[in-house]
Design a protein around this motif. Structure first.
Motif, PDB file in Angstrom:
ATOM      1  N   PRO A 168      75.048   5.237  20.087  1.00  0.00           N
ATOM      2  CA  PRO A 168      75.942   5.598  18.982  1.00  0.00           C
ATOM      3  C   PRO A 168      75.259   5.533  17.763  1.00  0.00           C
ATOM      4  CG  PRO A 168      76.769   3.838  20.565  1.00  0.00           C
ATOM      5  CD  PRO A 168      75.465   4.218  20.856  1.00  0.00           C
ATOM      6  N   TYR A 169      74.036   4.739  17.758  1.00  0.00           N
ATOM      7  CA  TYR A 169      73.424   4.529  16.344  1.00  0.00           C
ATOM      8  C   TYR A 169      72.319   5.538  16.065  1.00  0.00           C
ATOM      9  CZ  TYR A 169      76.047   0.425  17.307  1.00  0.00           C
ATOM     10  OH  TYR A 169      76.932  -0.312  17.637  1.00  0.00           O
ATOM     11  N   ASP A 170      72.004   6.588  16.912  1.00  0.00           N
ATOM     12  CA  ASP A 170      71.152   7.490  16.675  1.00  0.00           C
ATOM     13  C   ASP A 170      71.449   8.133  15.528  1.00  0.00           C
ATOM     14  OD1 ASP A 170      69.886   6.648  19.027  1.00  0.00           O
ATOM     15  OD2 ASP A 170      70.629   8.726  20.299  1.00  0.00           O
ATOM     16  N   PHE A 171      70.328   8.753  14.766  1.00  0.00           N
ATOM     17  CA  PHE A 171      70.342   9.410  13.591  1.00  0.00           C
ATOM     18  C   PHE A 171      69.937  10.940  14.032  1.00  0.00           C
ATOM     19  CE2 PHE A 171      67.836  11.113   9.661  1.00  0.00           C
ATOM     20  CZ  PHE A 171      68.922  11.584   9.061  1.00  0.00           C
ATOM     21  N   ASN A 172      70.749  11.765  14.196  1.00  0.00           N
ATOM     22  CA  ASN A 172      70.513  13.263  14.340  1.00  0.00           C
ATOM     23  C   ASN A 172      70.485  14.246  13.154  1.00  0.00           C
ATOM     24  OD1 ASN A 172      70.738  13.147  17.444  1.00  0.00           O
ATOM     25  ND2 ASN A 172      72.634  11.968  17.018  1.00  0.00           N
ATOM     26  N   PHE A 173      69.411  15.022  13.192  1.00  0.00           N
ATOM     27  CA  PHE A 173      69.500  16.013  12.211  1.00  0.00           C
ATOM     28  C   PHE A 173      68.664  17.197  12.594  1.00  0.00           C
ATOM     29  CE2 PHE A 173      65.070  15.411  10.355  1.00  0.00           C
ATOM     30  CZ  PHE A 173      64.917  14.312  10.984  1.00  0.00           C
ATOM     31  N   GLN A 174      68.531  18.463  12.002  1.00  0.00           N
ATOM     32  CA  GLN A 174      67.767  19.388  12.204  1.00  0.00           C
ATOM     33  C   GLN A 174      66.528  19.785  11.262  1.00  0.00           C
ATOM     34  OE1 GLN A 174      68.617  23.104  13.942  1.00  0.00           O
ATOM     35  NE2 GLN A 174      70.449  22.031  15.634  1.00  0.00           N
ATOM     36  N   ILE A 175      65.483  20.334  11.712  1.00  0.00           N
ATOM     37  CA  ILE A 175      64.569  20.543  10.413  1.00  0.00           C
ATOM     38  C   ILE A 175      63.547  21.734  11.330  1.00  0.00           C
ATOM     39  CG2 ILE A 175      62.627  19.167  11.529  1.00  0.00           C
ATOM     40  CD1 ILE A 175      61.774  18.633   8.640  1.00  0.00           C
ATOM     41  N   MET A 176      63.742  22.864  10.510  1.00  0.00           N
ATOM     42  CA  MET A 176      62.996  24.015  10.705  1.00  0.00           C
ATOM     43  C   MET A 176      63.496  24.664  12.036  1.00  0.00           C
ATOM     44  SD  MET A 176      59.106  23.087   9.338  1.00  0.00           S
ATOM     45  CE  MET A 176      58.479  24.535   9.248  1.00  0.00           C
ATOM     46  N   GLY A 177      64.421  24.446  12.549  1.00  0.00           N
ATOM     47  CA  GLY A 177      65.330  25.119  13.543  1.00  0.00           C
ATOM     48  C   GLY A 177      65.041  24.010  14.800  1.00  0.00           C
ATOM     49  N   PHE A 178      64.479  22.715  14.596  1.00  0.00           N
ATOM     50  CA  PHE A 178      64.257  21.958  15.733  1.00  0.00           C
ATOM     51  C   PHE A 178      65.273  20.690  15.664  1.00  0.00           C
ATOM     52  CE2 PHE A 178      59.975  23.591  14.946  1.00  0.00           C
ATOM     53  CZ  PHE A 178      59.604  24.012  15.912  1.00  0.00           C
ATOM     54  N   ARG A 179      65.895  20.253  16.726  1.00  0.00           N
ATOM     55  CA  ARG A 179      66.649  19.181  16.646  1.00  0.00           C
ATOM     56  C   ARG A 179      65.814  17.930  16.605  1.00  0.00           C
ATOM     57  NH1 ARG A 179      69.207  17.617  21.504  1.00  0.00           N
ATOM     58  NH2 ARG A 179      68.343  19.426  22.389  1.00  0.00           N
ATOM     59  N   VAL A 180      66.201  16.833  15.917  1.00  0.00           N
ATOM     60  CA  VAL A 180      65.666  15.648  15.890  1.00  0.00           C
ATOM     61  C   VAL A 180      66.375  14.412  16.051  1.00  0.00           C
ATOM     62  CG1 VAL A 180      64.105  14.153  14.311  1.00  0.00           C
ATOM     63  CG2 VAL A 180      64.243  16.384  14.090  1.00  0.00           C
ATOM     64  N   ARG A 181      66.255  13.618  16.765  1.00  0.00           N
ATOM     65  CA  ARG A 181      66.918  12.430  17.146  1.00  0.00           C
ATOM     66  C   ARG A 181      66.097  11.294  16.779  1.00  0.00           C
ATOM     67  NH1 ARG A 181      68.218   9.079  21.510  1.00  0.00           N
ATOM     68  NH2 ARG A 181      67.019  10.269  23.415  1.00  0.00           N
ATOM     69  N   VAL A 182      66.663  10.434  16.060  1.00  0.00           N
ATOM     70  CA  VAL A 182      66.028   9.072  15.521  1.00  0.00           C
ATOM     71  C   VAL A 182      66.698   8.110  16.089  1.00  0.00           C
ATOM     72  CG1 VAL A 182      64.934   7.634  13.899  1.00  0.00           C
ATOM     73  CG2 VAL A 182      65.262  10.163  13.566  1.00  0.00           C
ATOM     74  N   SER A 183      65.970   7.050  17.229  1.00  0.00           N
ATOM     75  CA  SER A 183      66.544   5.991  17.615  1.00  0.00           C
ATOM     76  C   SER A 183      66.536   4.633  16.901  1.00  0.00           C
ATOM     77  CB  SER A 183      65.861   5.570  19.109  1.00  0.00           C
ATOM     78  OG  SER A 183      65.699   4.279  19.372  1.00  0.00           O
ATOM     79  N   PRO A 184      67.442   3.963  16.876  1.00  0.00           N
ATOM     80  CA  PRO A 184      67.576   2.791  16.222  1.00  0.00           C
ATOM     81  C   PRO A 184      66.379   1.938  16.038  1.00  0.00           C
ATOM     82  CG  PRO A 184      69.111   2.608  17.513  1.00  0.00           C
ATOM     83  CD  PRO A 184      68.804   4.045  17.841  1.00  0.00           C
TER      84      PRO A 184
END
Ligand code: ZN
Length: 304
Positions: A10-26
């Motif tokens: 639940p603490y993942d940081f999700n966003f998009q860059i240049m059309g790619f999904r990015v998930r950042v683990s805590p």
């Protein structure tokens, strides 16, 4: 396994860059803080008020003193010291951008070949995972070797390009980059690129931003180019050795991975670089396990 995708939290940081999904683990942030702690605290201390000697202040009374320029620049760094917490924040932001650019290199290279991917930043750095083909390894086995080499090299390549862009930007702004702003002194590089010319960076946050972007970008790119599984260099070595010898390439690349990984592990442990030593020790050991597994099946290809 190293390439297993880390679990979603639940603490993942999700966003998009240049059309790619990015998930950042805590754990990415946690690891960045652990790695940057000593850098930030060392920098905060080196440029602290208490470290300014009376002799240095005396130099400031006499502008004709040959040390004047240097001491003046150092005092500006001391005055602009934002403290350890802020320096650590700059480090974490710089590492985030650096690793993201690395993975973006892989993802853009895959896009060039029509493979869509998403990125994960986690405790061991980052992953660029193709959407369609299931596992990264599964895809690499079927694709053409030049394509695979291009995809593997694009990550460290774009990351080194980021380091180059930081140096170029600093040069264009008239700053000198050699010495304190460059984490590694490469022989002749400073003279060749005139890195030593220009005025010193006189703001500690700016100096930290340059240094903290260059340091992980150059080291991470070089480490990842070592021919060790499952790093980018290990993938490149496997493709090259398999092209050279389709039968033994896989086995040879694993032996190379054990030798180089083991060597780096010993170097790390002998030079007080525990993190480096442990990481490459684990990589060498996992290569050894894979080698045993494929040797047991008469040299056949592994599942990756
Ligand atoms: Zn990579």
């Amino acid at each position: 396994m190293f390439l297993a995708e880390p679990q979603q939290t639940p603490y993942d940081f999700n966003f998009q860059i240049m059309g790619f999904r990015v998930r950042v683990s805590p754990f990415f942030w946690l690891m960045a803080i652990v790695l940057g702690w000593s850098w930030a605290s060392a920098m905060a201390q080196v440029y602290s008020r208490d470290r300014v000697s009376p002799a240095a202040l005396k130099v400031m009374d006499d502008p004709s003193n040959p040390m004047y320029q240097r001491v003046a620049a150092n005092l500006k760094l001391v005055d602009s010291n934002p403290g350890q917490g802020m320096l650590l924040l700059i480090w974490v932001a710089a590492v985030f951008v650096s690793i993201l650019v690395h993975e973006l290199g892989h993802s853009l290279a895959m896009r060039r070949y029509g493979i869509h991917s998403y990125m994960i930043l986690y405790h061991f750095g980052g992953l660029a995972v193709p959407d369609s083909a299931g596992s990264f390894m599964g895809m690499s086995r079927r694709s053409d070797p030049y394509q695979q080499i291009y995809i593997s090299a694009a990550g460290p390549g774009l990351q080194l390009a980021l380091a180059g862009a930081v140096i170029l930007l600093a040069k264009v702004a008239g700053y000198k980059v050699a010495g304190y702003a460059l984490p590694v002194e490469i022989p002749h590089l400073s003279e060749l690129l005139h890195l030593d010319a220009g005025r010193p960076i006189a703001s500690l946050p700016l100096l930290a931003l340059a240094q903290f972007t260059l340091l992980p970008s150059i080291f991470w790119a070089i480490l990842n180019l070592l021919p060790v599984y499952p790093l980018d260099g290990g993938q490149i070595a496997r493709e090259l050795l398999t092209m050279y010898s389709p039968r033994d390439g896989m086995k040879n690349s694993l032996m190379l991975s054990i030798a180089v990984g083991g060597g780096v592990a010993v170097y790390g442990l002998a030079n007080d670089q525990m993190m480096l030593g442990m990481m490459f020790g684990m990589l060498a050991f996992s290569s050894f396990q894979i080698l045993q597994a494929i040797s047991g099946r008469g040299g056949g290809y592994g599942p990756w």
